[in-house]
Design a protein around this motif. Structure first.
Motif, PDB file in Angstrom:
ATOM      1  N   THR A   1      89.581 -35.726 -37.540  1.00 50.70           N
ATOM      2  CA  THR A   1      89.287 -36.643 -36.191  1.00 50.70           C
ATOM      3  C   THR A   1      88.678 -35.042 -34.705  1.00 50.70           C
ATOM      4  O   THR A   1      87.823 -34.941 -34.186  1.00 50.70           O
ATOM      5  N   GLY A   2      89.336 -34.308 -34.841  1.00 52.89           N
ATOM      6  CA  GLY A   2      89.694 -33.296 -33.865  1.00 52.89           C
ATOM      7  C   GLY A   2      88.992 -32.589 -33.279  1.00 52.89           C
ATOM      8  O   GLY A   2      87.886 -32.596 -33.204  1.00 52.89           O
ATOM      9  N   PRO A   3      88.100 -32.035 -34.750  1.00 56.67           N
ATOM     10  CA  PRO A   3      86.997 -31.129 -35.009  1.00 56.67           C
ATOM     11  C   PRO A   3      85.469 -32.251 -34.655  1.00 56.67           C
ATOM     12  O   PRO A   3      84.704 -32.124 -33.943  1.00 56.67           O
ATOM     13  N   TYR A   4      85.591 -33.182 -35.604  1.00 57.91           N
ATOM     14  CA  TYR A   4      84.777 -34.482 -35.354  1.00 57.91           C
ATOM     15  C   TYR A   4      84.554 -34.920 -33.916  1.00 57.91           C
ATOM     16  O   TYR A   4      83.047 -35.086 -33.013  1.00 57.91           O
ATOM     17  N   ALA A   5      85.733 -35.216 -33.153  1.00 61.28           N
ATOM     18  CA  ALA A   5      85.307 -35.583 -31.803  1.00 61.28           C
ATOM     19  C   ALA A   5      84.884 -34.373 -31.404  1.00 61.28           C
ATOM     20  O   ALA A   5      83.716 -35.010 -29.904  1.00 61.28           O
ATOM     21  N   GLN A   6      85.218 -33.165 -31.268  1.00 60.74           N
ATOM     22  CA  GLN A   6      85.073 -31.741 -30.150  1.00 60.74           C
ATOM     23  C   GLN A   6      83.664 -31.786 -30.184  1.00 60.74           C
ATOM     24  O   GLN A   6      82.892 -32.138 -29.288  1.00 60.74           O
ATOM     25  N   VAL A   7      82.877 -31.966 -32.064  1.00 59.89           N
ATOM     26  CA  VAL A   7      80.814 -31.980 -32.157  1.00 59.89           C
ATOM     27  C   VAL A   7      80.995 -33.469 -31.068  1.00 59.89           C
ATOM     28  O   VAL A   7      80.114 -33.571 -30.116  1.00 59.89           O
ATOM     29  N   VAL A   8      81.408 -34.860 -31.254  1.00 62.00           N
ATOM     30  CA  VAL A   8      80.614 -35.447 -30.281  1.00 62.00           C
ATOM     31  C   VAL A   8      81.275 -35.552 -28.716  1.00 62.00           C
ATOM     32  O   VAL A   8      79.727 -36.062 -28.180  1.00 62.00           O
ATOM     33  N   GLU A   9      82.126 -35.147 -28.417  1.00 60.92           N
ATOM     34  CA  GLU A   9      82.349 -35.163 -27.307  1.00 60.92           C
ATOM     35  C   GLU A   9      81.607 -33.759 -26.508  1.00 60.92           C
ATOM     36  O   GLU A   9      80.898 -33.653 -25.736  1.00 60.92           O
ATOM     37  N   ALA A  10      81.088 -32.367 -26.848  1.00 59.83           N
ATOM     38  CA  ALA A  10      80.516 -31.745 -26.476  1.00 59.83           C
ATOM     39  C   ALA A  10      78.932 -32.053 -26.311  1.00 59.83           C
ATOM     40  O   ALA A  10      78.321 -31.483 -25.270  1.00 59.83           O
ATOM     41  N   MET A  11      78.552 -32.545 -27.306  1.00 63.33           N
ATOM     42  CA  MET A  11      76.846 -33.447 -27.542  1.00 63.33           C
ATOM     43  C   MET A  11      76.842 -33.661 -26.493  1.00 63.33           C
ATOM     44  O   MET A  11      75.140 -33.716 -25.510  1.00 63.33           O
ATOM     45  N   ILE A  12      77.707 -34.864 -25.708  1.00 59.32           N
ATOM     46  CA  ILE A  12      77.875 -36.237 -24.743  1.00 59.32           C
ATOM     47  C   ILE A  12      77.854 -35.431 -23.866  1.00 59.32           C
ATOM     48  O   ILE A  12      76.991 -35.285 -22.403  1.00 59.32           O
ATOM     49  N   ALA A  13      78.053 -34.442 -23.588  1.00 58.28           N
ATOM     50  CA  ALA A  13      78.581 -33.202 -21.765  1.00 58.28           C
ATOM     51  C   ALA A  13      77.488 -32.427 -22.166  1.00 58.28           C
ATOM     52  O   ALA A  13      76.365 -32.331 -20.376  1.00 58.28           O
ATOM     53  N   LYS A  14      76.819 -32.424 -22.784  1.00 63.13           N
ATOM     54  CA  LYS A  14      75.617 -32.309 -22.515  1.00 63.13           C
ATOM     55  C   LYS A  14      73.898 -32.275 -22.443  1.00 63.13           C
ATOM     56  O   LYS A  14      72.849 -32.019 -21.816  1.00 63.13           O
ATOM     57  N   TYR A  15      73.947 -33.308 -23.230  1.00 63.96           N
ATOM     58  CA  TYR A  15      72.506 -34.135 -23.687  1.00 63.96           C
ATOM     59  C   TYR A  15      72.988 -35.878 -22.430  1.00 63.96           C
ATOM     60  O   TYR A  15      71.736 -35.805 -22.548  1.00 63.96           O
ATOM     61  N   GLU A  16      74.408 -35.710 -21.804  1.00 66.04           N
ATOM     62  CA  GLU A  16      74.481 -36.851 -21.389  1.00 66.04           C
ATOM     63  C   GLU A  16      73.665 -37.941 -21.743  1.00 66.04           C
ATOM     64  O   GLU A  16      72.708 -38.855 -21.483  1.00 66.04           O
ATOM     65  N   PRO A  17      73.548 -38.801 -22.757  1.00 66.43           N
ATOM     66  CA  PRO A  17      73.278 -40.105 -23.178  1.00 66.43           C
ATOM     67  C   PRO A  17      73.546 -41.717 -22.419  1.00 66.43           C
ATOM     68  O   PRO A  17      75.074 -40.821 -21.842  1.00 66.43           O
ATOM     69  N   GLN A  18      72.796 -42.257 -22.660  1.00 68.63           N
ATOM     70  CA  GLN A  18      73.342 -43.139 -21.655  1.00 68.63           C
ATOM     71  C   GLN A  18      74.103 -44.823 -22.567  1.00 68.63           C
ATOM     72  O   GLN A  18      75.151 -45.054 -22.333  1.00 68.63           O
TER      73      GLN A  18
END
Length: 346
Positions: A80-97
């Protein structure tokens, strides 16, 4: 991200294990394409893993415009930890709706963690998604082009439509099989964007995968063209053998309603419906199944439905193309005998 990004992409979390994309992720690519086209934005996919090969090109063929790839040894096995970190980082960078996840065991573990960290809303186990303008009843403010997250509620007795006015991205998990799998287009082009997320190795050390056991499915209901499903009305485990015999005679596979599973007539892996597998066979024969909304949610898109039930008022008849009112202990053996006789003649 709390402020709406109206130009943000529609994203799919691309779930993969051992170099193979999960079917639900490919199904979601088609739905994301549909939603994104209505919003006038692009489709993105977040693809974490290790040695991912040509998986980004597969996602592009299924409708994705931008594939955000994080290829790292720390992501070889899901934790969970590494995968969640990846998704959170990508959301913060690209801001999908919008971010969509499959309601698989992995997706159900990951999505709540990401929702908590991003302070976003999350609707679980959706069976449909749509885009519409919505007026907030509290403030009378009209919000344009919100994601309608549609799912059964209160045990399947009602269908709830959930919207998120404030906290973005709008996120949902979607059950496998409820979205149709589109045909891939190998001629499509898209962008593969390699990303790096710091700190994954340290997170991966917190939980180590010592050993993996992968249990093969005994039955693939999703791929079956003909399904003969028995319900609680079959009456007993012994009577359920008639369902197996009919399925064998017609060249189909056996399925069941939750009532039959709960009664111990057959294993849970055969369950079809809201809490089981969603199927779309060419022919679905429902035997002794009343047709509760929970079961219909998993099979009502079958090309042809035949219902056999002793109760002429059973709800299953409202969606059946052909109905037989009668005792299944009489009707099913007659059908089986006729089919076997015809096969011998052929």
């Amino acid at each position: 991200m709390t402020q709406p990004n109206r130009q943000g992409e529609v994203w799919v979390f691309a779930e993969q294990q051992d170099g193979k994309l999960h079917d639900v992720s490919l199904e979601l690519c088609g739905k994301a394409r549909e939603l994104a086209d209505r919003l006038g934005v692009r489709v993105g996919a977040v693809l974490p893993g290790y040695q991912l090969g040509d998986l980004p090109q597969t996602l592009i063929a299924y409708g994705v415009d931008n594939v955000y790839v994080v290829d790292d040894p720390a992501l070889k096995n899901y934790t969970t930890g590494p995968y969640a970190q990846v998704v959170e980082a990508m959301i913060a960078k690209y801001e999908p709706q919008i971010v969509l996840y499959g309601a698989s065991p992995l997706g159900r573990d990951l999505a709540p963690r990401v929702a908590s960290c991003t302070r976003s809303g999350l609707t679980a186990d959706c069976t449909d998604l749509d885009i519409s303008d919505v007026t907030d009843p509290k403030t009378s403010v009209k919000h344009e082009n919100l994601l309608l997250q549609i799912r059964p509620a209160f045990g399947g007795n009602i269908i709830a439509t959930i919207v998120n006015y404030d906290q973005w991205p709008q996120m949902a998990t979607v059950r496998e099989g409820v979205m149709s799998l589109k045909e891939p287009d190998a001629s499509r082009t898209g962008n593969v964007i390699a990303e790096k997320v710091d700190g994954l190795e340290a997170l991966a050390e917190l939980v180590r995968v010592l050993e993996r056991h992968v249990e093969e499915k005994k039955i693939n209901l999703k791929a079956a063209r003909i399904i003969v499903a028995g319900g609680g009305g079959v009456g007993s485990k012994e009577n359920f053998e008639q369902i197996r015999e009919l399925a064998g005679a017609i060249g189909g596979v056996v399925g069941a309603s939750r009532a039959a599973v709960d009664s111990g007539f057959i294993g849970k892996e055969y369950q079809i419906g809201q809490t089981g597998t969603t199927v779309r066979p060419a022919l679905y024969i429902a035997v002794g199944i009343s047709g509760a909304v929970q079961h219909r949610a998993g099979m009502e898109e079958s090309a042809k439905i035949i219902a056999i039930n002793s109760d002429p008022a059973a709800p299953i008849f409202s969606i059946a193309h052909y109905g037989i009112v009668g005792d299944l202990n009489v009707v099913v053996p007659m059908l089986t005998k006729a089919l076997r006789h015809r096969r011998r003649e052929d």
